[in-house]
Design a protein around this motif. Structure first.
Motif, PDB file in Angstrom:
ATOM      1  N   LEU A 446       0.780  -1.243   0.000  1.00 27.76           N
ATOM      2  CA  LEU A 446       0.000   0.000   0.000  1.00 27.76           C
ATOM      3  C   LEU A 446       0.812   1.294   0.000  1.00 27.76           C
ATOM      4  CD1 LEU A 446      -2.878   1.291   0.192  1.00 27.76           C
ATOM      5  CD2 LEU A 446      -2.532   1.291   2.676  1.00 27.76           C
ATOM      6  N   PRO A 447       1.835   1.466   0.849  1.00 29.02           N
ATOM      7  CA  PRO A 447       2.469   2.792   0.955  1.00 29.02           C
ATOM      8  C   PRO A 447       3.059   3.237  -0.376  1.00 29.02           C
ATOM      9  CG  PRO A 447       3.163   1.369   2.759  1.00 29.02           C
ATOM     10  CD  PRO A 447       2.450   0.498   1.780  1.00 29.02           C
ATOM     11  N   ALA A 448       2.733   4.438  -0.795  1.00 29.92           N
ATOM     12  CA  ALA A 448       3.222   4.936  -2.081  1.00 29.92           C
ATOM     13  C   ALA A 448       3.085   6.449  -2.111  1.00 29.92           C
ATOM     14  CB  ALA A 448       2.443   4.301  -3.240  1.00 29.92           C
ATOM     15  N   ASP A 449       3.731   7.050  -3.104  1.00 27.37           N
ATOM     16  CA  ASP A 449       3.584   8.495  -3.286  1.00 27.37           C
ATOM     17  C   ASP A 449       2.157   8.864  -3.675  1.00 27.37           C
ATOM     18  OD1 ASP A 449       6.355   9.012  -2.824  1.00 27.37           O
ATOM     19  OD2 ASP A 449       6.778   8.288  -4.845  1.00 27.37           O
ATOM     20  N   ARG A 450       1.515   7.993  -4.465  1.00 29.94           N
ATOM     21  CA  ARG A 450       0.115   8.185  -4.856  1.00 29.94           C
ATOM     22  C   ARG A 450      -0.603   6.854  -4.721  1.00 29.94           C
ATOM     23  NH1 ARG A 450      -2.950  12.482  -5.738  1.00 29.94           N
ATOM     24  NH2 ARG A 450      -3.760  11.775  -7.755  1.00 29.94           N
ATOM     25  N   VAL A 451      -1.828   6.878  -4.209  1.00 33.12           N
ATOM     26  CA  VAL A 451      -2.630   5.673  -4.050  1.00 33.12           C
ATOM     27  C   VAL A 451      -3.995   5.898  -4.691  1.00 33.12           C
ATOM     28  CG1 VAL A 451      -3.653   4.029  -2.441  1.00 33.12           C
ATOM     29  CG2 VAL A 451      -1.454   5.076  -1.889  1.00 33.12           C
ATOM     30  N   LEU A 452      -4.360   5.018  -5.614  1.00 34.71           N
ATOM     31  CA  LEU A 452      -5.658   5.055  -6.282  1.00 34.71           C
ATOM     32  C   LEU A 452      -6.485   3.855  -5.840  1.00 34.71           C
ATOM     33  CD1 LEU A 452      -4.543   5.778  -9.977  1.00 34.71           C
ATOM     34  CD2 LEU A 452      -4.623   7.350  -8.036  1.00 34.71           C
ATOM     35  N   ALA A 453      -7.790   3.967  -5.943  1.00 36.25           N
ATOM     36  CA  ALA A 453      -8.683   2.842  -5.650  1.00 36.25           C
ATOM     37  C   ALA A 453      -9.828   2.852  -6.644  1.00 36.25           C
ATOM     38  CB  ALA A 453      -9.231   2.930  -4.230  1.00 36.25           C
ATOM     39  N   THR A 454     -10.198   1.679  -7.128  1.00 35.93           N
ATOM     40  CA  THR A 454     -11.414   1.605  -7.927  1.00 35.93           C
ATOM     41  C   THR A 454     -12.615   1.813  -7.018  1.00 35.93           C
ATOM     42  OG1 THR A 454     -11.593  -0.792  -7.648  1.00 35.93           O
ATOM     43  CG2 THR A 454     -10.353   0.018  -9.570  1.00 35.93           C
ATOM     44  N   GLU A 455     -13.735   2.125  -7.623  1.00 38.73           N
ATOM     45  CA  GLU A 455     -14.918   2.513  -6.861  1.00 38.73           C
ATOM     46  C   GLU A 455     -15.375   1.437  -5.878  1.00 38.73           C
ATOM     47  OE1 GLU A 455     -19.533   3.700  -7.946  1.00 38.73           O
ATOM     48  OE2 GLU A 455     -17.944   4.027  -9.411  1.00 38.73           O
ATOM     49  N   HIS A 456     -15.248   0.169  -6.251  1.00 39.03           N
ATOM     50  CA  HIS A 456     -15.704  -0.914  -5.378  1.00 39.03           C
ATOM     51  C   HIS A 456     -14.573  -1.551  -4.574  1.00 39.03           C
ATOM     52  CE1 HIS A 456     -19.881  -0.919  -6.484  1.00 39.03           C
ATOM     53  NE2 HIS A 456     -19.585  -0.977  -7.773  1.00 39.03           N
ATOM     54  N   ALA A 457     -13.390  -1.006  -4.622  1.00 38.78           N
ATOM     55  CA  ALA A 457     -12.274  -1.568  -3.866  1.00 38.78           C
ATOM     56  C   ALA A 457     -12.486  -1.365  -2.365  1.00 38.78           C
ATOM     57  CB  ALA A 457     -10.969  -0.931  -4.310  1.00 38.78           C
ATOM     58  N   TRP A 458     -11.803  -2.166  -1.576  1.00 41.73           N
ATOM     59  CA  TRP A 458     -11.912  -2.069  -0.124  1.00 41.73           C
ATOM     60  C   TRP A 458     -10.645  -2.593   0.530  1.00 41.73           C
ATOM     61  CZ3 TRP A 458     -12.191  -7.110   2.012  1.00 41.73           C
ATOM     62  CH2 TRP A 458     -12.569  -8.117   1.117  1.00 41.73           C
ATOM     63  N   LEU A 459     -10.434  -2.174   1.781  1.00 38.89           N
ATOM     64  CA  LEU A 459      -9.217  -2.513   2.526  1.00 38.89           C
ATOM     65  C   LEU A 459      -9.602  -2.791   3.967  1.00 38.89           C
ATOM     66  CD1 LEU A 459      -6.031  -2.581   2.455  1.00 38.89           C
ATOM     67  CD2 LEU A 459      -6.135  -0.208   3.241  1.00 38.89           C
ATOM     68  N   THR A 460      -9.144  -3.930   4.490  1.00 35.48           N
ATOM     69  CA  THR A 460      -9.555  -4.325   5.836  1.00 35.48           C
ATOM     70  C   THR A 460      -8.510  -5.243   6.452  1.00 35.48           C
ATOM     71  OG1 THR A 460     -11.309  -5.453   7.087  1.00 35.48           O
ATOM     72  CG2 THR A 460     -10.872  -6.255   4.882  1.00 35.48           C
ATOM     73  N   PRO A 461      -8.362  -5.247   7.787  1.00 41.42           N
ATOM     74  CA  PRO A 461      -7.371  -6.122   8.419  1.00 41.42           C
ATOM     75  C   PRO A 461      -7.712  -7.596   8.305  1.00 41.42           C
ATOM     76  CG  PRO A 461      -8.645  -4.934  10.067  1.00 41.42           C
ATOM     77  CD  PRO A 461      -8.976  -4.321   8.752  1.00 41.42           C
ATOM     78  N   LEU A 462      -8.994  -7.934   8.236  1.00 45.44           N
ATOM     79  CA  LEU A 462      -9.463  -9.309   8.081  1.00 45.44           C
ATOM     80  C   LEU A 462     -10.642  -9.295   7.118  1.00 45.44           C
ATOM     81  CD1 LEU A 462      -9.638 -10.749  11.728  1.00 45.44           C
ATOM     82  CD2 LEU A 462      -8.158 -11.563   9.897  1.00 45.44           C
ATOM     83  N   PRO A 463     -10.950 -10.419   6.475  1.00 44.18           N
ATOM     84  CA  PRO A 463     -12.208 -10.449   5.733  1.00 44.18           C
ATOM     85  C   PRO A 463     -13.348 -10.140   6.696  1.00 44.18           C
ATOM     86  CG  PRO A 463     -11.347 -12.676   6.047  1.00 44.18           C
ATOM     87  CD  PRO A 463     -10.263 -11.725   6.459  1.00 44.18           C
ATOM     88  N   PRO A 464     -14.420  -9.511   6.221  1.00 44.53           N
ATOM     89  CA  PRO A 464     -15.511  -9.159   7.140  1.00 44.53           C
ATOM     90  C   PRO A 464     -16.000 -10.338   7.961  1.00 44.53           C
ATOM     91  CG  PRO A 464     -15.838  -8.094   5.016  1.00 44.53           C
ATOM     92  CD  PRO A 464     -14.670  -9.020   4.850  1.00 44.53           C
TER      93      PRO A 464
END
Length: 584
Positions: A446-464
């Motif tokens: 993840l860490p970067a100078d620029r970070v993009l995400a698609t509209e339905h993307a998601w980020l979480t420590p565990l699956p829901p």
């Protein structure tokens, strides 16, 4: 039941008598009412008065001045939320500013489930600050106490230049209870035990507290032979460990001020037209003028389903639309993992090295990305640095491999080392959150100078489903947890974790709620990548510590959610109170 201040007792056992000085101020931003506030109040009582899950300060070991971070497991299973992460971050930066060796002694189940993705991403600034600490020539030592799991082990718990562990300590990426709930079988016994990890060479030694004190004294004697009572060194002091008292125990040097959440690239050059800048909202849209509202936070469970659907485009589709691609294989050291791709590619006029998750390949090989895949990712990072090319990371993973082999291959440590290398990589970096972003395998890129995400993307420590097991002991409330934990692209944009959302074209199959217009989505992603790569500013000559501070700014300015908790209070992404008792 009150467990007492185990962290404070440990600090006093480790340090010279009377030398402990706390650096802690009251936690910032924790709620004052509601169910989460009630849980924090109960945690204070049960832990004997601790105000958070970590304490920080300084003391002396055989006369050598040292900064100390200690986990308090009695406070909500030692879980690290945003307030605790902020305390840790300030301690690391202060140790660096005052040129002190730093010893971290976590005892934790991981990041705090009530706070969801903000707490999880909060590990990035800590890793970045540790990279700056090391870049200053200062020692970072780790002693893992029982238990140590989850996002803490996969970040600052695995970055010690020398690492020891408490006898019998449970040390693992995912705790046994959560593994059993998710996979329906027990984790192999003994794999996550400190003594087993010492035999494998994952940690350096297994030591009781009195032996830790002796070992730390030996290390400091070698690295800083002359204990001193001199005052703080000037900012221009040469690199290398030093010691000296602080004039004001709770001083806050200028270096401790948290970075802004307006985008790290702003420090070196004008950002692309779509970049968020001070006083303006982050952008939504593509470089070709596409503008669409991001998915609302309430739609996040649908986003989870959309990104899990079989027809969803992945990394192979994005690379297929590049002007040229040369793929690489493995680590060059006998390891190959199809779930992680390394390639040389050209998008538009810009060449780059690509490191990304291949979700389709992971499905074909029947395993998610493992330690070997992450070592291949680090190979890609090194190639980018050697060639002077931008690095593009693509995140799309259901999570890291969870197995005996993965634990024995130092999975958590490889996640942490990827994070550290990314924060200091001496080339421009761009990250794209393409779809699923589950756990440490996602955070590692993840860490970067620029970070993009698609509209339905998601980020979480565990699956829901995993978060639901921890908080409610059932997977039935996964959709509820997904909505509560701020995992979706819209939340990530608001929190400053991503800089821009790539709108997703409407699906052509109106009857399928999880369908994706695959070709149009790939075109949008590739157009955004071309534009962003072309606009990335150079970083040549920027000091690694400065890069680490810039890229580590993401996740350091979250608001504190007041998510619902249950009477179980099992809130960490690894283990809880009952698991600590079970493994003692």
């Amino acid at each position: 039941m009150t467990t007492g201040r185990t962290a404070l007792r440990f600090a006093h056992q480790l340090l010279d008598p009377g030398s402990w000085t706390s650096w802690d101020t009251p936690p910032r931003g924790n709620p004052t009412d509601g169910p989460y506030a009630d849980a924090l109040a109960r945690a204070r009582e049960r832990s004997g008065g601790a105000d958070e899950s970590v304490l920080t300060g300084e003391g002396r070991v055989d006369g050598h001045r040292i900064a100390l971070v200690v986990g308090e497991f009695g406070f909500l299973a030692g879980s690290v939320g945003v307030a605790a992460a902020d305390r840790l971050l300030q301690a690391v930066r202060r140790a660096t500013a005052e040129r002190l060796p730093l010893l971290a002694c976590p005892a934790t189940g991981g990041t705090r489930m009530q706070e969801g993705t903000p707490a999880f991403v909060g590990m990035v600034p800590i890793v970045a600050a540790l990279a700056a600490h090391k870049a200053a020539g200062l020692p970072y030592l780790v002693h893992l106490r029982h238990p140590c799991t989850g996002g803490v082990l996969a970040s600052w718990g695995s970055l010690g230049q020398l690492t020891t562990a408490e006898p019998g300590a449970l040390i693992g990426f995912l705790g046994p209870r959560v593994y059993e709930a998710l996979y329906g079988q027990e984790f192999p016994p003994g794999v996550q035990q400190a003594e087993h990890l010492e035999r494998l060479g994952t940690i350096d030694a297994v030591l009781p507290t009195d032996a830790v004190r002796a070992r730390v004294a030996d290390i400091l004697t070698i690295l800083a032979p002359q204990p001193t009572t001199m005052g703080p060194r000037a900012a221009a002091a040469p690199a290398g460990p030093a010691s000296g008292p602080v004039d004001a125990p709770n001083a806050s040097p200028a270096a401790d001020r948290p970075p802004t959440a307006t985008g790290p690239a702003a420090e070196t050059a004008s950002p692309p037209a779509s970049s968020p800048v001070a006083g303006q909202a982050p952008s939504v849209g593509g470089p070709a003028g596409l503008v669409a509202a991001p998915a609302e936070a309430g739609d996040v469970w649908r986003s989870v389903q959309v990104t899990r659907a079989g027809g969803r485009p992945g990394l192979a589709d994005v690379l297929g639309a590049a002007e040229a691609v040369v793929r690489m294989s493995g680590t060059q050291a006998g390891e190959r993992d199809e779930a992680l791709t390394v390639a040389l590619a050209r998008f538009g006029e810009r060449a780059c090295v690509v490191v990304g998750h291949d979700r389709a390949a992971a499905a074909r090989q029947g395993q998610d990305v493992g330690p070997g895949g992450l070592r291949a990712a680090r190979r890609g990072m090194r190639l980018a640095a050697e060639w002077g090319l931008p690095l593009l990371t693509v995140i799309d993973t259901a999570g890291a491999r969870l197995s005996r082999e993965a634990e024995e291959g130092a999975l958590a440590g490889e996640i942490a080392r990827c994070l550290q290398e990314l924060t200091t990589l001496p080339v421009p970096t761009l990250s794209v959150l393409l779809g699923q972003g589950t756990g440490g395998a996602a955070l590692a890129l993840l860490p970067a100078d620029r970070v993009l995400a698609t509209e339905h993307a998601w980020l979480t420590p565990l699956p829901p489903e995993g978060a639901s097991v921890i908080l409610h002991r059932t997977t039935d409330r996964a959709a509820e947890l997904a909505r509560a934990q701020r995992i979706g692209a819209a939340d990530l944009l608001r929190d400053g974790t991503v800089d821009r959302i790539i709108p997703e074209p409407p699906a052509t199959a109106a009857t399928a709620a999880t369908a994706t217009n695959a070709d149009a989505l790939v075109e949008s992603v590739v157009a955004a990548v071309r534009a962003e790569l072309a606009a990335l500013p150079p970083v040549l000559g920027v000091h690694p510590a400065q890069l680490a501070r810039r890229r580590g700014g993401r996740g350091s300015a979250f608001a504190r959610p007041d998510a619902a908790v249950t009477s179980t209070e099992q809130q960490a992404d690894g283990e809880g109170e009952d698991d600590r008792a079970r493994h003692q």
